[in-house]
Design a protein around this motif. Structure first.
Motif, mmCIF file in Angstrom:
data_model
loop_
_atom_site.group_PDB
_atom_site.id
_atom_site.type_symbol
_atom_site.label_atom_id
_atom_site.label_comp_id
_atom_site.label_asym_id
_atom_site.label_seq_id
_atom_site.Cartn_x
_atom_site.Cartn_y
_atom_site.Cartn_z
ATOM 1 N N GLY A 227 0.802 -1.223 0.000
ATOM 2 C CA GLY A 227 0.000 0.000 0.000
ATOM 3 C C GLY A 227 0.827 1.261 0.000
ATOM 4 O O GLY A 227 0.805 2.062 -0.942
ATOM 5 N N PRO A 228 1.656 1.446 1.029
ATOM 6 C CA PRO A 228 2.492 2.657 1.075
ATOM 7 C C PRO A 228 3.779 2.535 0.262
ATOM 8 O O PRO A 228 4.547 3.486 0.202
ATOM 9 C CB PRO A 228 2.809 2.779 2.564
ATOM 10 C CG PRO A 228 2.772 1.384 3.081
ATOM 11 C CD PRO A 228 1.694 0.676 2.292
ATOM 12 N N GLU A 229 4.022 1.347 -0.328
ATOM 13 C CA GLU A 229 5.256 1.099 -1.085
ATOM 14 C C GLU A 229 6.487 1.416 -0.242
ATOM 15 O O GLU A 229 7.351 2.211 -0.624
ATOM 16 C CB GLU A 229 5.263 1.883 -2.405
ATOM 17 C CG GLU A 229 4.155 1.469 -3.358
ATOM 18 C CD GLU A 229 4.251 2.164 -4.697
ATOM 19 O OE1 GLU A 229 5.372 2.385 -5.181
ATOM 20 O OE2 GLU A 229 3.191 2.495 -5.266
ATOM 21 N N ARG A 230 6.561 0.760 0.901
ATOM 22 C CA ARG A 230 7.696 0.933 1.799
ATOM 23 C C ARG A 230 8.549 -0.331 1.782
ATOM 24 O O ARG A 230 8.037 -1.452 1.623
ATOM 25 C CB ARG A 230 7.224 1.218 3.224
ATOM 26 C CG ARG A 230 6.453 2.503 3.391
ATOM 27 C CD ARG A 230 5.896 2.612 4.810
ATOM 28 N NE ARG A 230 6.962 2.722 5.804
ATOM 29 C CZ ARG A 230 6.758 2.526 7.119
ATOM 30 N NH1 ARG A 230 5.547 2.202 7.574
ATOM 31 N NH2 ARG A 230 7.766 2.664 7.972
ATOM 32 N N LEU A 231 9.841 -0.153 1.968
ATOM 33 C CA LEU A 231 10.782 -1.261 2.021
ATOM 34 C C LEU A 231 11.466 -1.260 3.380
ATOM 35 O O LEU A 231 12.098 -0.271 3.771
ATOM 36 C CB LEU A 231 11.827 -1.123 0.907
ATOM 37 C CG LEU A 231 12.926 -2.187 0.871
ATOM 38 C CD1 LEU A 231 12.338 -3.568 0.603
ATOM 39 C CD2 LEU A 231 13.963 -1.831 -0.199
ATOM 40 N N LEU A 232 11.334 -2.373 4.094
ATOM 41 C CA LEU A 232 11.897 -2.493 5.439
ATOM 42 C C LEU A 232 12.823 -3.701 5.499
ATOM 43 O O LEU A 232 12.659 -4.666 4.742
ATOM 44 C CB LEU A 232 10.785 -2.661 6.474
ATOM 45 C CG LEU A 232 9.694 -1.588 6.487
ATOM 46 C CD1 LEU A 232 8.532 -2.036 7.340
ATOM 47 C CD2 LEU A 232 10.256 -0.278 7.003
ATOM 48 N N VAL A 233 13.774 -3.638 6.402
ATOM 49 C CA VAL A 233 14.595 -4.793 6.733
ATOM 50 C C VAL A 233 14.356 -5.137 8.191
ATOM 51 O O VAL A 233 14.408 -4.258 9.067
ATOM 52 C CB VAL A 233 16.094 -4.518 6.483
ATOM 53 C CG1 VAL A 233 16.952 -5.632 7.079
ATOM 54 C CG2 VAL A 233 16.362 -4.396 4.993
ATOM 55 N N LEU A 234 14.059 -6.405 8.451
ATOM 56 C CA LEU A 234 13.880 -6.909 9.815
ATOM 57 C C LEU A 234 15.141 -7.667 10.190
ATOM 58 O O LEU A 234 15.483 -8.678 9.574
ATOM 59 C CB LEU A 234 12.655 -7.823 9.903
ATOM 60 C CG LEU A 234 11.346 -7.257 9.352
ATOM 61 C CD1 LEU A 234 10.222 -8.275 9.501
ATOM 62 C CD2 LEU A 234 10.992 -5.948 10.033
ATOM 63 N N LEU A 235 15.837 -7.155 11.187
ATOM 64 C CA LEU A 235 17.153 -7.666 11.546
ATOM 65 C C LEU A 235 17.118 -8.179 12.981
ATOM 66 O O LEU A 235 16.587 -7.508 13.866
ATOM 67 C CB LEU A 235 18.175 -6.532 11.427
ATOM 68 C CG LEU A 235 19.652 -6.874 11.327
ATOM 69 C CD1 LEU A 235 19.935 -7.626 10.037
ATOM 70 C CD2 LEU A 235 20.476 -5.586 11.363
ATOM 71 N N PRO A 236 17.652 -9.388 13.237
ATOM 72 C CA PRO A 236 17.706 -9.875 14.616
ATOM 73 C C PRO A 236 18.392 -8.861 15.522
ATOM 74 O O PRO A 236 19.429 -8.292 15.150
ATOM 75 C CB PRO A 236 18.526 -11.165 14.509
ATOM 76 C CG PRO A 236 18.329 -11.617 13.107
ATOM 77 C CD PRO A 236 18.236 -10.356 12.287
#
Length: 549
Positions: A227-236
């Motif tokens: 929807g918002p065209e966001r890119l995230l990284v989920l990092l331990p």
């Protein structure tokens, strides 16, 4: 109760098998190696290794006792003698159902999600959950990713132009190089829209790096929010190299997806993520949508945007492979003996020599290597310490390299050459070059359909099969067309050998200007395992053979 685990440490400890090192397809499938990895099945006191039959030769070569293995997914071969004494279940589901004998099956949390999907409904499943890992979320600006790739591509274009300036049969190709065209995010948005996805979780390395333009830290996943065209990284939490702007901290990947996504429909790589992660996501309310093949296609159809890097990969491969086999041929003609590993060492040296001689300003590394002598086995596999001498009837070298920029794969290659030592194998090998370059690549033009190319290749082969029988390179006890329709005669690439778009029956992808891939005729019969494979690119005016010297 039958218990199944994919624990690679246990596989190595109990069976002496390092799957990523010893098994060919575990190395090739960068986006899905958990899907083809061997599994341990515990049936009471007995522990069995469940292995895809295409890896039978490799597993045996690694020293795994045959009576401790069970095979599935029958290997396609035109020589039935190769597998005559080794039964293989049609699928993993069939094999597990047989071993379970009507009882329940316990899947460890480390088993790939695709196996869970395949087994559901055919056996009663009992699951193990994984412990949640707290993660920190960081946002990456897609514009920065596009700028990174554009910068790399400028270097790639300059390098590739210089590399092919004096190669007559590639004249005109440099005009198709680009550094500014980039559809990765628009295509990802289209993928999500087509499947009504609210988010896409990118855990497989080729997809993570394609989306982020960064090497993948251990345990990291990328999250595309549609929807918002966001890119995230989920990092331990506690991991080094935190990318992007901090967004928040969450008790698990599943919790992060629940909090960050605008809806529940989540695209996941079912051939990569584990049962444990799939269940964690589901418990947090996610509706999982398998997209492994779709993401493979997402990479495949954008190959022309990285054409310059692919040209570098192809030219490095043809130099290193042909030079290594020339070294081996000269040695055999001089009466010397050596090993498969010696040929491999020359091949690796030639990759480094190519990079140095042509002043390539980025990395060229091995991707996979299928190098074996026919008197060891006809199955494909990595090299081992086996002698190559006057008794060797053929050596096959089918390999690829990775072009790497700042730790990110930007291109791969896949091509094959052989060193036949018998007159029959030499004649067949010469003919297979005609098949690859005329029978397969000769069909490749805008509008060609993958499955039609396969059928056209069979028509090209048909008048010559009688000759193959006459020289002892084919038997009459196999319906050739039926068997060869079970395998491809090529595939697209997409930063690895593609399993999303292959030149084989049932694959309806339409090739276009910019399509890039490999065409191949593997022929394993009698005392010869022959591989002939070239890389091709469909240009605006013609189709190029990139891996021709």
């Amino acid at each position: 109760m039958l218990r199944i685990t994919a624990d690679a440490t246990r596989v190595e400890k109990e069976f002496g098998l390092d799957a990523r090192k010893s098994l060919l397809f575990s190395a090739i499938r960068l986006d899905s190696h958990p899907f083809v990895a061997p599994l341990i099945a515990e049936t009471g006191a007995e522990h069995l290794l469940l292995v895809r039959q295409q890896e039978q030769g490799n597993a045996l070569s690694a020293g795994v006792p045959k009576d401790r293995m069970r095979f599935y997914a029958p290997w396609v071969t035109i020589d039935p003698r190769i597998v005559a004494d080794t039964p293989a279940a049609e699928s993993l589901a069939d094999l597990v159902r047989e071993l379970a004998d009507g009882g329940p099956v316990a899947l460890a949390a480390d088993v790939v999600h695709a196996h869970q999907l395949a087994l559901s409904g055919s056996v009663e499943l009992v699951f193990a959950d994984q412990d949640p890992t707290p993660v920190a979320a960081y946002e990456i600006d897609p514009a920065e990713v596009l700028a990174t790739f554009a910068r790399w591509r400028e270097t790639g274009v300059r390098t590739a132009r210089r590399l092919i300036a004096d190669v007559p049969h590639l004249s005109g190709l440099a005009e198709e190089f680009t550094s500014g065209e980039d559809s990765r995010f628009s295509a990802l948005k289209e993928l999500a829209a087509d499947r009504s996805l609210d988010s896409v979780l990118l855990a497989a390395t080729p997809n993570f790096t394609e989306a982020t333009g960064r090497p993948q830290p251990d345990g990291a996943v990328a999250l595309w929010l549609d929807g918002p065209e966001r890119l995230l990284v989920l990092l331990p939490e506690g991991a080094d190299g935190l990318p992007g702007a901090p967004v928040g901290r969450y008790p698990s990947v599943g919790a992060a997806v629940r909090e960050l996504a605008s809806g529940t429909r989540t695209g996941v790589e079912e051939e990569w993520i584990s049962v444990g992660l799939a269940r964690e996501l589901t418990r947090e309310g996610a509706e999982l949508v398998p997209v492994s093949a779709a993401l493979g296609h997402w990479r495949d159809v954008r190959d022309h945007e990285d054409l310059a890097f692919q040209v570098v990969a192809a030219r490095a491969s043809v130099f290193a492979i042909e030079e290594a086999l020339a070294w081996a041929e000269q040695g055999l003609d001089a009466g010397r003996s050596f090993s498969e590993l010696d040929i491999d060492a020359v091949y690796l040296d030639k990759i480094a020599e190519f990079r140095t001689a042509h002043e390539i300003p980025f990395g060229i590394e091995p991707y996979f290597t299928n190098l074996h002598s026919s008197n060891r086995m006809l199955f494909p596999g990595p090299p081992v310490d086996h002698p190559v001498d006057e008794e060797t009837t053929c050596v096959q070298l089918d390999a690829g390299v990775r072009v790497v920029f700042d730790g990110v794969n930007v291109a791969t290659s896949d091509m094959a050459r052989s060193l036949p030592r018998t007159e029959a194998a030499k004649e067949a090998y010469r003919f297979f070059f005609d098949v690859v370059r005329e029978g397969v690549i000769g069909q490749l033009r805008p509008g060609a359909v993958c499955e039609d190319v396969h059928e056209g290749t069979l028509r090209y082969l048909a008048p010559h099969l009688e000759r193959m029988v006459a020289i002892g390179m084919l038997g009459t006890d196999v319906d050739f067309n039926t068997e060869y329709r079970k395998r491809n005669v090529g595939h697209l690439m997409g930063k690895q050998e593609s399993f999303a778009n292959e030149l084989r029956p049932g694959y309806k992808h339409v090739l276009q200007v910019g399509s890039y891939g490999a065409a191949e005729i593997p022929w394993r019969y009698g005392n010869a395992a022959i591989g002939t494979e070239d890389l091709w690119y469909i240009g605006r005016d013609r189709t190029y053979v990139l891996s021709k010297r």
